[in-house]
Design a protein around this motif. Structure first.
Motif, PDB file in Angstrom:
ATOM      1  N   PRO A 228       0.808  -1.220   0.000  1.00 24.08           N
ATOM      2  CA  PRO A 228       0.000   0.000   0.000  1.00 24.08           C
ATOM      3  C   PRO A 228       0.846   1.278   0.000  1.00 24.08           C
ATOM      4  CG  PRO A 228      -0.581  -1.423   1.870  1.00 24.08           C
ATOM      5  CD  PRO A 228       0.564  -2.046   1.167  1.00 24.08           C
ATOM      6  N   PHE A 229       0.336   2.256  -0.714  1.00 30.18           N
ATOM      7  CA  PHE A 229       0.905   3.605  -0.779  1.00 30.18           C
ATOM      8  C   PHE A 229       2.274   3.658  -1.452  1.00 30.18           C
ATOM      9  CE2 PHE A 229      -1.709   3.422   3.126  1.00 30.18           C
ATOM     10  CZ  PHE A 229      -2.786   4.162   2.644  1.00 30.18           C
ATOM     11  N   GLU A 230       2.699   2.565  -2.059  1.00 29.87           N
ATOM     12  CA  GLU A 230       4.002   2.569  -2.726  1.00 29.87           C
ATOM     13  C   GLU A 230       3.771   2.580  -4.227  1.00 29.87           C
ATOM     14  OE1 GLU A 230       8.076   1.202  -1.178  1.00 29.87           O
ATOM     15  OE2 GLU A 230       6.974  -0.584  -1.791  1.00 29.87           O
ATOM     16  N   ASP A 231       3.978   3.746  -4.824  1.00 29.47           N
ATOM     17  CA  ASP A 231       3.818   3.857  -6.269  1.00 29.47           C
ATOM     18  C   ASP A 231       5.141   3.518  -6.947  1.00 29.47           C
ATOM     19  OD1 ASP A 231       5.457   6.106  -5.978  1.00 29.47           O
ATOM     20  OD2 ASP A 231       3.858   7.542  -6.324  1.00 29.47           O
ATOM     21  N   TYR A 232       5.173   3.687  -8.240  1.00 27.86           N
ATOM     22  CA  TYR A 232       6.353   3.307  -9.011  1.00 27.86           C
ATOM     23  C   TYR A 232       7.598   4.073  -8.570  1.00 27.86           C
ATOM     24  CZ  TYR A 232       9.084   1.957 -13.073  1.00 27.86           C
ATOM     25  OH  TYR A 232      10.051   1.458 -13.888  1.00 27.86           O
ATOM     26  N   ASN A 233       7.447   5.379  -8.354  1.00 25.79           N
ATOM     27  CA  ASN A 233       8.604   6.203  -7.979  1.00 25.79           C
ATOM     28  C   ASN A 233       9.126   5.868  -6.586  1.00 25.79           C
ATOM     29  OD1 ASN A 233       8.654   7.581 -10.431  1.00 25.79           O
ATOM     30  ND2 ASN A 233       7.221   9.117  -9.702  1.00 25.79           N
TER      31      ASN A 233
ATOM     32  N   THR B  77      -2.648  -2.244  -8.069  1.00 28.67           N
ATOM     33  CA  THR B  77      -3.070  -1.541  -6.857  1.00 28.67           C
ATOM     34  C   THR B  77      -3.466  -0.122  -7.259  1.00 28.67           C
ATOM     35  OG1 THR B  77      -0.984  -0.477  -6.223  1.00 28.67           O
ATOM     36  CG2 THR B  77      -1.241  -2.805  -5.612  1.00 28.67           C
ATOM     37  N   PRO B  78      -4.098   0.633  -6.374  1.00 29.13           N
ATOM     38  CA  PRO B  78      -4.385   2.032  -6.700  1.00 29.13           C
ATOM     39  C   PRO B  78      -3.099   2.852  -6.920  1.00 29.13           C
ATOM     40  CG  PRO B  78      -5.708   1.342  -4.834  1.00 29.13           C
ATOM     41  CD  PRO B  78      -4.718   0.247  -5.105  1.00 29.13           C
ATOM     42  N   TRP B  79      -1.991   2.349  -6.437  1.00 30.31           N
ATOM     43  CA  TRP B  79      -0.725   3.072  -6.509  1.00 30.31           C
ATOM     44  C   TRP B  79       0.209   2.531  -7.588  1.00 30.31           C
ATOM     45  CZ3 TRP B  79      -2.714   0.592  -2.209  1.00 30.31           C
ATOM     46  CH2 TRP B  79      -3.470   1.413  -1.373  1.00 30.31           C
ATOM     47  N   LEU B  80      -0.041   1.305  -8.032  1.00 30.50           N
ATOM     48  CA  LEU B  80       0.835   0.633  -8.997  1.00 30.50           C
ATOM     49  C   LEU B  80      -0.057  -0.140  -9.976  1.00 30.50           C
ATOM     50  CD1 LEU B  80       3.955   0.465  -9.132  1.00 30.50           C
ATOM     51  CD2 LEU B  80       3.811  -1.657  -7.859  1.00 30.50           C
TER      52      LEU B  80
END
Length: 189
Positions: A43-48, A100-103
Motif C-alpha cells: 500500500p501507498f508505494e507507487d512506481y517512484n 493496486t491504486p498506486w501501482l
C-alpha cells in the motif's frame, strides 16, 4: 520497503534511516551473508517510491537482493480490508497482486522484467565485482551508488527478444528491445 508510510500501513513501524545504516554496517563487515527482499504491490508505494527504495537497497551491496510481489493469502489484513486496500490479485494461489491504486498492472509487468534482470544480474552470482568496476570506470569511486537517483542496472545478460528497461538520473524510464540497442565501438562513450 523504505517508505515509512507503506511500512506504517502494514504495521511495521521502522526507522528507515537507522535500518539503512545498520544494514550498511553489516554489509561492510563482509562476514555475514545479507539477503534483502523487496515486495512490490504494498500500500501507498507507487512506481517512484518503489524505484527509490529499490535503488537504496541496491546501493547497500548486499549478498542477495530479491524482488518479490505481494501475495494476498487468506487471512491477510489487506485481503480482509478490501475497501481500505482495493487491490486486484489472482484468484488462484499464490494470490499474487495484479494491480493496486498506486501501482497499475503495466507498472507491475515492468517490475516483473526488473525482477528477471535482477535475478540474472545479482542473483546469479556471476557479476559480484561488476558494480565496483562500473563505478570506478565512471569515476564514482568504488563505494557504489552515491545517490538514490543513480541508474543501477548497468550490465545484464539478455536475449535479442528481451526488452531493456533503464532509468536516468532524472527519474525517467526507457524501454528498448535488445536488438534495437546500437552496437558500441571502442570509440563509443
Amino acid at each position: 520497503s523504505f517508505s515509512e508510510k507503506t511500512l506504517s500501513a502494514i504495521n511495521r513501524k521502522t526507522n528507515t534511516e537507522r535500518l539503512y545504516k545498520n544494514i550498511k554496517k553489516l554489509c561492510n563487515m563482509g562476514n555475514i551473508h545479507i539477503h534483502i527482499d523487496l515486495i512490490a504491490g504494498l500500500p501507498f508505494e507507487d512506481y517512484n517510491t518503489f524505484r527509490d527504495g529499490f535503488n537504496r537497497a541496491f546501493s547497500l551491496s548486499a549478498d542477495m537482493l530479491q524482488l518479490g510481489f505481494l501475495k494476498l493469502l487468506y487471512g491477510a489484513d489487506m485481503r480482509e480490508k478490501r475497501e481500505e486496500y482495493p487491490l486486484s490479485f489472482a484468484n488462484e494461489p499464490p494470490y499474487e497482486v495484479i494491480s493496486t491504486p498506486w501501482l497499475d498492472a503495466e507498472k507491475i509487468k515492468m517490475l516483473k522484467c526488473t525482477e528477471k534482470a535482477l535475478d540474472r544480474f545479482v542473483g546469479s552470482g556471476r557479476f559480484k565485482r561488476t558494480n565496483a568496476l562500473i563505478f570506478k570506470t565512471q569515476n564514482r569511486n568504488t563505494k557504489g551508488i552515491k545517490t538514490a537517483d543513480a541508474a543501477i542496472l548497468d550490465m545484464i545478460s539478455t536475449n535479442t527478444i528481451d526488452t531493456l528497461m533503464f532509468f536516468t538520473d532524472k527519474g525517467k524510464m526507457y524501454r528498448l528491445l535488445v536488438d534495437k540497442v546500437p552496437v558500441g565501438t571502442k570509440a563509443s562513450k
